[in-house]
Design a protein around this motif. Structure first.
Motif, short mmCIF file in Angstrom:
data_model
loop_
_atom_site.label_atom_id
_atom_site.label_comp_id
_atom_site.label_asym_id
_atom_site.label_seq_id
_atom_site.Cartn_x
_atom_site.Cartn_y
_atom_site.Cartn_z
N PRO A 1 6.78 9.72 -32.73
CA PRO A 1 6.03 10.47 -33.73
C PRO A 1 6.79 10.60 -35.05
O PRO A 1 7.99 10.35 -35.11
CB PRO A 1 5.83 11.84 -33.08
N SER A 2 6.08 11.00 -36.06
CA SER A 2 6.66 11.22 -37.38
C SER A 2 7.79 12.23 -37.29
O SER A 2 7.64 13.30 -36.70
CB SER A 2 5.55 11.75 -38.29
N GLY A 3 8.95 11.88 -37.84
CA GLY A 3 10.09 12.80 -37.82
C GLY A 3 10.90 12.69 -36.55
O GLY A 3 11.77 13.52 -36.30
N SER A 4 10.68 11.67 -35.74
CA SER A 4 11.42 11.58 -34.48
C SER A 4 12.77 10.88 -34.67
O SER A 4 13.54 10.80 -33.74
CB SER A 4 10.58 10.85 -33.43
N GLY A 5 13.03 10.36 -35.87
CA GLY A 5 14.36 9.82 -36.13
C GLY A 5 14.42 8.30 -36.19
O GLY A 5 15.51 7.72 -36.11
N LYS A 6 13.28 7.66 -36.36
CA LYS A 6 13.28 6.20 -36.38
C LYS A 6 14.02 5.67 -37.62
O LYS A 6 14.89 4.81 -37.49
CB LYS A 6 11.82 5.69 -36.39
N SER A 7 13.67 6.18 -38.78
CA SER A 7 14.35 5.71 -39.99
C SER A 7 15.83 6.07 -39.95
O SER A 7 16.68 5.30 -40.40
CB SER A 7 13.71 6.33 -41.24
N THR A 8 16.13 7.25 -39.43
CA THR A 8 17.53 7.65 -39.31
C THR A 8 18.30 6.64 -38.46
O THR A 8 19.41 6.23 -38.81
CB THR A 8 17.62 9.05 -38.66
N LEU A 9 17.70 6.22 -37.37
CA LEU A 9 18.35 5.25 -36.50
C LEU A 9 18.61 3.93 -37.23
O LEU A 9 19.71 3.38 -37.18
CB LEU A 9 17.49 5.00 -35.25
N PHE B 1 12.74 -1.53 -46.11
CA PHE B 1 12.69 -0.07 -46.12
C PHE B 1 11.25 0.44 -46.08
O PHE B 1 10.31 -0.27 -46.46
CB PHE B 1 13.38 0.47 -47.37
N GLN B 2 11.13 1.72 -45.65
CA GLN B 2 9.80 2.33 -45.59
C GLN B 2 9.21 2.42 -47.02
O GLN B 2 8.04 2.20 -47.23
CB GLN B 2 9.93 3.73 -44.96
N ASP B 3 10.07 2.72 -48.00
CA ASP B 3 9.69 2.54 -49.40
C ASP B 3 10.34 1.24 -49.82
O ASP B 3 11.48 0.95 -49.46
CB ASP B 3 10.18 3.71 -50.26
N ASP C 1 13.72 15.66 -50.03
CA ASP C 1 14.54 14.48 -49.77
C ASP C 1 15.14 14.49 -48.36
O ASP C 1 15.82 13.55 -47.98
CB ASP C 1 15.63 14.29 -50.83
N THR C 2 14.90 15.54 -47.60
CA THR C 2 15.36 15.52 -46.21
C THR C 2 14.19 15.41 -45.24
O THR C 2 14.34 15.68 -44.06
CB THR C 2 16.15 16.81 -45.88
N LEU C 3 13.03 15.01 -45.76
CA LEU C 3 11.87 14.84 -44.88
C LEU C 3 11.69 13.37 -44.54
O LEU C 3 11.99 12.50 -45.35
CB LEU C 3 10.60 15.36 -45.56
N SER C 4 11.12 13.12 -43.36
CA SER C 4 10.77 11.74 -43.04
C SER C 4 9.52 11.36 -43.82
O SER C 4 8.83 12.23 -44.37
CB SER C 4 10.53 11.60 -41.55
N ALA C 5 9.22 10.09 -43.90
CA ALA C 5 8.10 9.62 -44.71
C ALA C 5 6.80 10.28 -44.28
O ALA C 5 5.99 10.71 -45.11
CB ALA C 5 7.99 8.11 -44.61
N GLY C 6 6.58 10.38 -42.98
CA GLY C 6 5.35 10.97 -42.49
C GLY C 6 5.28 12.46 -42.77
O GLY C 6 4.22 13.00 -43.09
N GLN C 7 6.42 13.12 -42.68
CA GLN C 7 6.45 14.54 -43.01
C GLN C 7 6.11 14.76 -44.48
O GLN C 7 5.34 15.66 -44.83
CB GLN C 7 7.85 15.11 -42.70
N1 LIG Z 1 18.45 12.65 -45.72
C1 LIG Z 1 18.25 13.53 -44.73
N2 LIG Z 1 19.06 14.59 -44.58
C2 LIG Z 1 18.85 15.48 -43.58
N3 LIG Z 1 17.84 15.40 -42.72
C3 LIG Z 1 17.00 14.36 -42.79
C4 LIG Z 1 17.15 13.37 -43.80
N4 LIG Z 1 16.18 12.46 -43.66
C5 LIG Z 1 15.42 12.86 -42.61
N5 LIG Z 1 15.91 14.00 -42.09
C6 LIG Z 1 15.38 14.73 -40.93
O1 LIG Z 1 15.64 13.96 -39.78
C7 LIG Z 1 14.49 13.90 -38.96
C8 LIG Z 1 14.13 12.45 -38.69
O2 LIG Z 1 13.73 11.81 -39.86
P1 LIG Z 1 13.36 10.29 -39.91
O3 LIG Z 1 13.14 9.93 -41.33
O4 LIG Z 1 14.39 9.52 -39.18
O5 LIG Z 1 12.01 10.27 -39.10
P2 LIG Z 1 11.06 9.05 -38.79
O6 LIG Z 1 11.04 8.92 -37.33
O7 LIG Z 1 11.45 7.87 -39.59
O8 LIG Z 1 9.65 9.63 -39.26
P3 LIG Z 1 8.44 8.89 -40.04
O9 LIG Z 1 7.68 8.17 -39.03
O10 LIG Z 1 7.68 10.05 -40.58
O11 LIG Z 1 9.05 8.03 -41.10
C9 LIG Z 1 13.40 14.68 -39.64
O12 LIG Z 1 13.25 15.92 -38.99
C10 LIG Z 1 13.88 14.89 -41.04
O13 LIG Z 1 13.53 16.18 -41.50
#
Ligand SMILES: Nc1ncnc2c1ncn2[C@@H]1O[C@H](COP(=O)(O)OP(=O)(O)OP(=O)(O)O)[C@@H](O)[C@H]1O
Ligand SMILES: Nc1ncnc2c1ncn2[C@@H]1O[C@H](COP(=O)(O)OP(=O)(O)OP(=O)(O)O)[C@@H](O)[C@H]1O
Ligand code: MOO
Ligand SMILES: [Mg+2]
Ligand SMILES: [Mg+2]
Lengths: 208, 228, 362, 362, 228
Positions: free
Chosen positions: D34-42, D83-85, C131-137
């Motif tokens: 790239p995947s995991g770069s923080g887009k969804s977090t933003l 949302f991504q999902d 649950d702490t991974l991004s979708a691509g991860q």
């Molecule tokens: N709920 C969470 N709690 C802690 N860390 C998180 C959480 N969600 C994501 N992360 C971490 O924050 C980083 C960025 O995740 P994020 O989901 O923003 O990536 P993303 O750019 O949207 O990637 P993708 O293209 O794969 O969706 C990742 O390294 C991930 O492991």
């Protein structure tokens, strides 16, 4: 309100129901009856249970209520005795049987039954099953779960009578908790000959 | 304030009853809950209703029928007598039987609802990875519903400790054998031994509250991390 | 030996998956079709996660998985399934998820664990919970998990949908390597024809639950009548073998029908055979061989067929020896050059992507 | 007026989103990385679904959403979030999900409900519950739901990831239409540069939680130093205006820096301005203007810059008047043609995709 | 077999008690469960433990303290007397108070676990669509956890019907006022009115079983559609 609330020790409940039926028939007075072990009812009275009259199975409990300020006056209404269900008194000496009695902690009939069982000639290894009051002890025997039960003679007319000298006396006193008109009238009726006859017939002895 | 030997007896007996009952309940309840969670037929609805029955029935009803069923001249009582050579009525075993029936829903219901709320996909994923149904249960269902097992066990234990009505009817208040805490407390209260009653009750309140607090503090983070 | 399917499975709103097909039990079979055409439903049926209607049959390499009153349970089918949603185990870390699969593997996994993790780029995620991974991860971990279980059949449901181009190319290379070196048939769902072209040997075209076309990827992609040819991404696939390596310029020469094509340097030795995917939109036509052009790949071809594929455009099927190329040009150009079937012209190929490599333009 | 961000937000494994940026409050801003770069977090931070660290600030059109001790709750920010999902409401049908949003709309939605449903292709799904939808169907409903709520800012997290090319193009057209006609700024996350090129006005490049580059899409895509130029899909964007319509051949002539480019017929009237996306891999170089070629678009250009972009390849930046094209060719070709900055050459463009239309090769 | 007026009295009283208690429990329990589900502090763990306490405590303990607390000379009892002019101890109101406390966990726990198992994303989605927290609760949380409300209400009702120990201690077995079904049954059994006891018990068993069966058959499809 014109309802009369009476608490009654378990052993006397059936008898009192007859008496009340007759009274209600005669006067139309509505009566609510609660029965339990003497101790249980005393405890409820101490914590505010709204009874007008309490018919206990001993002398001490009503007196305690009076000295605690909850009761107004006490008076003897019958003397009880014990009977053995499930065998003759000799079987009390048999080891391995189970015997049901009222809970000595709360029921005077249970305390009296303990006096009997404590007699040297009945010293035997047995299982002592305690009903919360004398009625439950009778019911345990009735349902077949125990071999013997020591109960009020009034509950089991056909059972073996136990000599009164084997246990402390079962002098049953009532205590007036609230002195209402209805209570006063009912108390009068309770002292009448009709009622005395009914109590005698039920298997109780007259008060000394 | 040390406990009297009689009090220790009562506490020991209560703990033993609750422990034995809880173990039996987990052993019986887990497969039952699993079965109820995964099937959905009229038959399973009936079983579910039967399991839940003790929630609805006054303990006096249950106690009444148990009293009749366990008596020495009843089929169950006679069978028991033949098998063990001992009387069943008013024994510790009778209390265990009564408690198991009475506390069954407290163990089955949390487990069943945990099993049901498990996302279907997770078990499917395990299956595709070669996990047999039993393996799926052990390696996925069990750890994911760990919290619910803790809940189920503590509810089962607690409810057995708190059981009163059934035991009042089928126990017979025999010290050292069937006089459990709830009955002993009732006894003390009825005989106006308030000081002793206070001591037992307060002890139980403090102990239970501490245990529950510990369980709930452990039980993990809330479902939502942020406010919406 | 193959994966034989005879399925009918009913969904919502009158949706009916109805399909009879025999899928090769080696290489990669692509499953292509619009959203809601029943691709995931088909994979679920193969995996045993959905019970198709009575009379349905599935058998794999002669083993009856479903039908004749039999149903091999999911966990005995030894399939690897990368779900459209990752479905990682929430109570296990990334490492735990991979271990879960490894411990239940009934064979040697296609790749060593360390290499797999490195190639998927999930090395640093091992201690994290899903649950702490991004979708691509999550998706990459799911691919790794499926591979760790050493399956005999791999089902992939848009495994690269949430990945950036780089990660996507790396995963594709990984899958390709496995498909080439290990006996692991794959069924691959994707909406990306380029991805499919690079990876797949066969193609199933699904529409509204029905199989509308199927065949070898190469054939399908050069035929003008299939749906694919009308797609934006239409491409031909040709095969040849490596002729020489030009390390100075970083190029590999590939001989296709006695002509030479230049592509990015490939690791293989001269003589190995390769497949090339040549998108129709990258091919232009000249009457004369152009001089002084940056385009390296100019092949003499014969126009075999001309079809209108869109309003302003034409699709040409060009014969190169026994193989075919596709070219998409404007009607205006065709008229200006007066192109007709049978004409001998030159095909200029701006970009050549190697089917078996995330190759690049030359 | 803009969306001003000053964020730091900590994730797992030392991940840190750290970003200071001002995003235009009109048009589409692409978020790429790239995947995991923080887009969804933003996006989550902007929406208010994740609480960034102390000192973070967000304000939109002068309204402080976060910072200075304030935090406007999610439901008061009037954002639409795909949302991504998909996150559809499981207890409501598709129609119910849309109604849910409509009933809470605090403004006029960008599109009428009927039209929206038709364009998204979800007309027939209305009575279905979300758990019986395919992944792509769910995504389309989620897009529809977000639009129905008439937001003042739309966040889209890879909304087209699970869609087939056709559905994807249709959704893109829909979003484009909305972006052009309604005051609804969008932040659009995608891994598909082509998609972004067609839709976005600005671009934010994210890597490991940091903003590595940002600027107008057109500028970013023709600059050789940004990450984009090294991508497989690198492309330049040029703008021009419609000069004439050739209905006979179905082509539109667009004038760019006094040169003419042919593209698929466009509905606009002559005189309107248009943007064109020209992928680097589609541009080849000739010293002489080729005759008898099917390629329509041949432009005289000057080589502005030459950069190595990969082993065997070079990237050329070509000046066309004041604008620039990108061309990717092999080192071999460059050497053979002896190309050098300042040379005047011809750029052949095989394929021209129109930025503002799912346009096609010419 | 028509019911006697006394039996009707008992059933009416029991139903009234259970209904009033259930309504109060839902009104109090829903916000409490929500609060517990969304907060995770030491404070909330303590409240959670307090709510669960009646599960663990023997009804006799609870009954004992209620007996003390509700007595006419206690602060609560005196306050009640002043406000209503009636006696609180051994009244219907006292039973309601006891039952609410005793059945609280049966309502709060299923609701809390339903609220907690709601996927976070669903509520977040509602928030982005402009739903205020109250609106989210009404339009998303409530309908999704509908089943759990049914469960909570039926458990609360059922457990109140089945309540015995507490009522035995604070009710006083007064016919028509505090003599509920469980007590009446105990009374009948004690006085050997087995036929009447059988009739009441069997009626209750059949009624409860039917009700539960109906609830569980309604309660929707199983979580898994296919075998794995
Ligand atoms: N709920 C969470 N709690 C802690 N860390 C998180 C959480 N969600 C994501 N992360 C971490 O924050 C980083 C960025 O995740 P994020 O989901 O923003 O990536 P993303 O750019 O949207 O990637 P993708 O293209 O794969 O969706 C990742 O390294 C991930 O492991
Ligand atoms: N669990 C289900 N129950 C009933 N119908 C379903 C279920 N899942 C999907 N469907 C229906 O079956 C059809 C096919 O769905 P499926 O998920 O197989 O499509 P898909 O080809 O995988 O699409 P996508 O590319 O969008 O994932 C759809 O019309 C869908 O509504
Ligand atoms: O009638 Mo008693 O008080 O149970 O002995
Ligand atoms: Mg799908
Ligand atoms: Mg993301």
């Amino acid at each position: 309100e014109d309802v009369l609330r009476i608490a009654v020790a378990a052993n006397f409940r059936a008898t009192l129901e007859q008496i009340n039926t007759a009274y209600t028939h005669k006067t139309g007075q509505k009566i609510l009856l609660s029965s339990a072990a003497t101790g249980t009812l005393a405890n409820q009275v101490l914590h505010g249970a709204p009874f007008d009259l309490f018919l206990a199975a001993d002398k001490a409990t009503p007196e305690q209520l009076v000295s605690a300020g909850k009761g107004l006056l006490t008076r003897c209404y019958a003397v009880g005795s014990l009977a053995l269900l499930g065998g003759n008194p000799d079987t009390l000496a048999t080891a391995g049987l189970s015997v049901a009695i009222g809970n000595p902690a709360t029921a005077p009939y249970g305390r009296a039954a303990m006096d009997v069982l404590d007699r040297p000639e009945f010293a035997a290894r047995r299982t002592l099953v305690r009903g919360s009051n004398v009625l439950q002890a009778y019911q345990f025997w009735y349902s077949g779960a125990v071999d013997l039960a020591i109960v009020a003679r009034a509950l089991a007319p056909g059972a073996y009578p136990i000599p009164p000298q084997w246990h402390r006396p079962l002098t049953q006193h009532l205590v007036v908790l609230r002195q209402t008109d209805a209570a006063r009238a009912y108390l009068q009726w309770l002292g009448s000959d009709t009622v005395r006859q009914m109590i005698d017939n039920a298997g109780y002895l007259p008060c000394p | 304030m040390p406990l009297s030997p009689a009090e220790l007896d009562v506490i020991g007996l209560t703990a033993a009853l609750a422990a034995v009952t809880t173990v039996i309940l987990l052993v019986l309840g887990t497969p039952l809950a699993w079965w109820l969670a995964t099937r959905r037929t009229n038959m399973s609805a009936l079983v579910e209703a039967l399991v839940a029955l003790p929630l609805v029935l006054p303990p006096t009803v249950l106690g009444f029928y148990l009293l009749l069923a366990l008596a020495p001249d009843s089929p169950v009582g006679m069978l028991w007598q033949q098998l063990t050579g001992t009387r069943l009525a008013f024994s510790f075993s009778a209390l265990v039987i009564g408690s198991v029936i009475y506390s069954l829903p407290f163990v089955v219901q949390p487990l069943q609802s945990a099993f049901q709320s498990l996302p279907a996909g997770t078990r499917q994923a395990a299956a595709t990875l070669g996990a047999s149904p039993w393996d799926q249960f052990r390696s996925v269902v069990l750890p994911i519903s760990r919290r619910s097992f803790i809940t189920a066990a503590s509810l089962g234990f607690a409810h057995t400790v708190g059981e009163f009505g059934v035991i009042l009817m089928i126990g017979g208040n025999i010290p050292g054998e069937t006089q459990v805490l709830s009955i002993a407390l009732y006894d003390r209260v009825e005989t106006l031994q308030f000081a002793e009653a206070h001591r037992m009750a307060a002890g139980l309140v403090v102990f239970s509250l501490a245990l529950l607090f510990f369980i709930y503090r452990q039980s993990g983070a809330s479902a939502w991390r942020v406010r919406t | 030996m193959s994966l034989d399917l005879d399925l009918h499975c009913t969904g919502q709103q009158g949706f009916q998956l109805q399909l009879q097909s025999s899928i090769a039990d080696q290489g990669v079979t692509a499953l292509y079709g619009p959203s809601g055409s029943g691709k995931s439903t088909l994979l679920d049926c193969i995996a045993g996660l959905r019970e198709p209607g009575d009379g349905s049959q599935i058998s794999f390499r002669g083993q009856q998985w479903l039908g004749h009153g039999q149903a091999v349970p999911v966990w005995r089918r030894r399939i690897g399934y990368v779900f459209q949603d990752a479905r990682l185990f929430p109570h296990l870390t990334v490492a735990g998820n991979l271990d879960y699969a490894s411990q239940r593997a009934r064979g040697r996994p296609a790749l060593e664990r360390d290499r797999l993790q490195a190639l998927l780029g999930i090395d640093e995620l091992l201690p994290q919970k899903p649950d702490t991974l991004s979708a691509g991860q999550q998706q990459r971990v799911a691919i790794g998990r499926a591979l760790c279980s050493a399956p005999q059949l791999l089902l992939l449901d848009e495994p690269l949908a949430n990945l950036d181009p780089m990660a996507s190319a790396e995963c594709l290379t990984l899958l390709q390597e496995i498909a080439n070196q290990v006996d692991l048939p794959m069924i691959y769902v994707s909406h990306d024809i380029e991805e499919l072209g690079q990876l797949a040997d066969d193609l199933l075209l699904l529409q509204k639950g029905k199989l509308v076309d199927s065949g070898p990827m190469m054939e399908m992609s050069s035929r003008l009548d299939t749906q694919l040819a009308h797609e934006e991404q239409a491409a031909a696939i040709v095969s040849g073998h490596i002729k020489a390596q030009d390390t100075h310029f970083g190029l590999t020469e590939i001989e296709v029908e006695e002509q030479v094509l230049y592509v990015n340097l490939l690791p293989q030795a001269p003589g190995s055979s390769r497949r090339l995917r040549i998108p129709a939109r990258d091919v232009s036509i000249c009457r004369e061989r152009p001089a002084q052009s940056s385009i390296l790949n100019i092949l003499p071809v014969t126009i075999a067929e001309i079809t209108t594929s869109g309003g302003a455009q034409l699709m040409l099927r060009l014969a190169l020896g026994k193989q075919f190329l596709l070219a998409r040009i404007t009607r205006k150009s065709a008229e200006r050059l007066q192109l007709a079937p049978g004409d001998r012209v030159f095909a200029q190929i701006k970009s050549v992507a190697l089917l078996s490599e995330a190759g690049d333009a030359v």
